[in-house]
Design a protein around this motif. Structure first.
Motif: not given
Length: 201
Positions: A105-129
């Motif tokens: 539940i907390g992670n869902a709220r953090a996911t919603v908040a993360l949209r202001a920074e470009g969103g969860l997919p953008a953040l996670v995929w930015s760590f592709q080696p």
């Protein structure tokens, strides 16, 4: 023996060679790119619930998880309240672990908040080696990486929980950010993200 050739003449690792559910998951889903918010939130949540359990247990409970967590729609889960927590703790179809439920539940709220920074997919995929492992045996498959360590830190800074480096490495494997299919497996290099040699496609 690290790969098993099935009746269909396709080579798979031992963990995906016998159980039909795991075999189907391996053939169709594991390691394929997931770039949408709901899909990534679901995978992140299931990886957290899997900690300490077998992945087959999570897969068998996946339909119940989806029903219990509103299809892993981040907006819906972010609105869960104490009544929802009580409902989830009474749901025998899922893993009834209070800490993991609260984290989801907390992670869902953090996911919603993360949209202001470009969103969860953008953040996670930015760590592709720049390259991915080319394991020939199970012993060659890493359980974490510099990128999974940094992804874990980045998510924790943004309020996510149950996102340790090992769990994040498992997520990165599951959604195609790295390719840890064993060399010789029929799925090696099949994601469109990586070549069989471990270079970006």
């Amino acid at each position: 023996m690290h790969l098993i050739v099935g009746d269909d003449r396709l080579a798979r690792p031992l963990w995906a060679a016998s159980d039909p559910l795991l075999r189907d998951y391996y053939d169709r889903e594991w390691g394929m790119p997931v770039r949408d918010e709901t899909g990534l939130f679901e995978r992140l949540s299931l990886e957290a619930f899997q900690s300490g359990l077998s992945w087959s247990t999570i897969l068998r409970k996946r339909p119940a998880f989806r029903a219990a967590f509103a299809g892993f729609d981040p907006d819906a889960v972010a609105a869960f309240d104490d009544a929802d927590v009580a409902r989830l703790m009474d749901d025998a179809g899922i893993v009834r672990n209070r800490r993991k439920i609260d984290a989801t539940i907390g992670n869902a709220r953090a996911t919603v908040a993360l949209r202001a920074e470009g969103g969860l997919p953008a953040l996670v995929w930015s760590f592709q080696p720049e390259s991915t492992p080319a394991p020939e045996t199970f012993a060659d498959v890493p359980t974490q990486s510099p990128e999974s360590i940094e992804l874990s830190k980045a998510l924790k800074r943004r309020g996510f929980a149950h996102v340790g480096p090992t769990t994040m490495h498992a997520l990165m494997e599951a959604v195609g950010i790295v390719d840890t299919h064993l060399v010789g497996s029929h799925r090696r290099g099949s994601s469109g993200v990586w070549t069989a040699e471990g270079r970006r496609a």
